[in-house]
Write an enzyme that holds these catalytic residues in place. Structure first.
Site, PDB file in Angstrom:
ATOM      1  N   MET A  26      64.521  34.582  16.672  1.00 55.07           N
ATOM      2  CA  MET A  26      65.357  35.627  16.068  1.00 55.07           C
ATOM      3  C   MET A  26      64.729  36.078  14.745  1.00 55.07           C
ATOM      4  O   MET A  26      65.390  36.682  13.908  1.00 55.07           O
ATOM      5  CB  MET A  26      66.783  35.116  15.843  1.00 55.07           C
ATOM      6  N   GLY A  32      58.385  25.826  11.480  1.00 60.07           N
ATOM      7  CA  GLY A  32      58.827  25.315  12.783  1.00 60.07           C
ATOM      8  C   GLY A  32      58.516  26.315  13.898  1.00 60.07           C
ATOM      9  O   GLY A  32      58.012  25.934  14.965  1.00 60.07           O
ATOM     10  N   HIS A  33      58.791  27.611  13.653  1.00 60.92           N
ATOM     11  CA  HIS A  33      58.462  28.629  14.660  1.00 60.92           C
ATOM     12  C   HIS A  33      56.940  28.715  14.867  1.00 60.92           C
ATOM     13  O   HIS A  33      56.463  28.895  15.987  1.00 60.92           O
ATOM     14  CB  HIS A  33      58.925  30.019  14.207  1.00 60.92           C
ATOM     15  N   GLN A 154      70.342  23.640  23.280  1.00 60.87           N
ATOM     16  CA  GLN A 154      69.757  24.885  23.789  1.00 60.87           C
ATOM     17  C   GLN A 154      68.588  24.569  24.732  1.00 60.87           C
ATOM     18  O   GLN A 154      68.485  25.141  25.827  1.00 60.87           O
ATOM     19  CB  GLN A 154      69.287  25.735  22.611  1.00 60.87           C
ATOM     20  N   ARG A 188      68.485  29.091   8.514  1.00 62.31           N
ATOM     21  CA  ARG A 188      69.726  29.067   7.724  1.00 62.31           C
ATOM     22  C   ARG A 188      69.584  28.227   6.442  1.00 62.31           C
ATOM     23  O   ARG A 188      70.462  28.283   5.587  1.00 62.31           O
ATOM     24  CB  ARG A 188      70.899  28.576   8.574  1.00 62.31           C
TER      25      ARG A 188
HETATM   26  O1  PAF Z   1      66.794  29.637  19.008  1.00 62.76           O
HETATM   27  C1  PAF Z   1      66.889  30.856  18.755  1.00 62.76           C
HETATM   28  O2  PAF Z   1      66.326  31.377  17.782  1.00 62.76           O
HETATM   29  C2  PAF Z   1      67.738  31.735  19.677  1.00 62.76           C
HETATM   30  O3  PAF Z   1      68.852  31.050  20.150  1.00 62.76           O
HETATM   31  C3  PAF Z   1      66.928  32.350  20.827  1.00 62.76           C
HETATM   32  C4  PAF Z   1      66.402  31.284  21.766  1.00 62.76           C
HETATM   33  C5  PAF Z   1      65.767  33.162  20.274  1.00 62.76           C
HETATM   34  C6  PAF Z   1      67.814  33.293  21.654  1.00 62.76           C
HETATM   35  O4  PAF Z   1      68.301  34.338  20.890  1.00 62.76           O
END
Ligand code: PAF
Length: 284
Positions: A26, A32-33, A154, A188
């Site tokens: 998002m 981390g990303h 998730q 966040r």
């Molecule tokens: O983990 C996230 O950032 C979101 O839940 C995702 C997987 C991009 C879906 O909007």
């Protein structure tokens, strides 16, 4: 690196790919990303393989009182970071591009997976996540996808969706990236004051204490899970947190355990510190 906004442009950009490795985000990226993108890059090493990242703040997974409007949008900086970390294509659709009409067809994961833990405190969250991830998978058609284990539930739900829908995708769960003091990185965390940032590490410390108690209980043959969970809730509450849950679960399906258990376990927690809700987990 190509930056595309529409599904048609994405498909054009990916047409020559011999293999596609995909990271859904998002935006407002942190290390981390970038770890996920580096794993995707390493997996996409064959000639012609391409890596793709999506950046889309998905309204469907936010409740009306949550931070959809306030969620930080930092596209330019995100693209610079992705370019420096081996990304070939960024898919950054607008809401009109991804949801040109109201998204009335949705993916509903079963309640036993989606209405517990995060789903209990964020009703509809996993319908929103599963729907957008399924749609993004259809747009990108990845061979490989990398998700962070910080969002443990998730990852579990997306993995089961891939299995049950026979999607030809290999899901890789990546370890959580932490700051030096142990705080799990999260977009966040940017909402935390300096003082809260120092306090925030207490969530992972409480999880570590739970692990020690679970190991001791399992070793002694007397594991009182409810007492361990209550102790962790109390520790955080006494420090001014508002915990939603601190719990011990089976890794496979996040189901409850009632006593001594030799299956792989995970401790998970979610708690509000001031106005910010943080989640974390540690596998045992
Ligand atoms: O983990 C996230 O950032 C979101 O839940 C995702 C997987 C991009 C879906 O909007």
């Amino acid at each position: 690196m190509h930056i595309v906004h529409t599904i048609a442009d994405l498909r054009r950009a990916l047409k020559p790919a011999t293999l596609r490795a995909f990271v859904a985000t998002m935006g407002n990226l942190h290390q981390g990303h970038l770890d996920l993108m580096q794993i995707a890059r390493a997996k996409a090493s064959q000639p012609g393989a391409m890596t793709v990242a999506s950046i889309f703040v998905n309204r469907l997974q936010f409740a009306p009182h949550e931070d959809f409007d306030a969620y930080p949008r930092t596209l330019e900086r995100d693209c610079e970071l992705l370019a420096a970390n081996g990304c070939d294509v960024v898919f950054a659709p607008s809401e009109k591009d991804l949801y040109p009409e109201p998204q009335v067809f949705k993916v509903h994961p079963p309640a036993a997976m989606a209405d517990i833990l995060e789903g209990e405190f964020r009703p509809g969250f996993f319908v929103g996540v599963s729907t957008v991830v399924h749609k993004l998978f259809n747009c990108v058609q990845p061979d490989i996808t990398v998700f962070g284990k910080k969002d443990y539930q998730q990852v579990m739900i997306i993995r089961r969706m891939i299995d049950q829908m026979a999607l030809p995708i290999e899901l890789i769960g990546a370890e959580t990236r932490r700051a030096e003091n142990g705080l799990a990185l999260s977009s966040r965390n940017g909402y935390l004051s300096a003082e809260e940032r120092t306090e925030a590490v207490q969530l992972s410390l409480a999880l570590k204490a739970m692990i020690a108690a679970v190991k001791a209980g399992n070793a002694s043959g007397q594991l009182d899970v409810a007492a361990i969970e209550a102790q962790a809730m109390q520790t955080l509450t006494a420090r001014g947190w508002q915990p939603d849950y601190m719990t011990v679960r089976r890794q496979y399906d996040l189901s409850l355990i009632t006593g001594v258990c030799d299956e792989p376990l995970v401790v998970l927690g979610a708690a509000r510190l001031g106005k910010t809700r943080l989640i974390d987990n540690l596998e045992i």
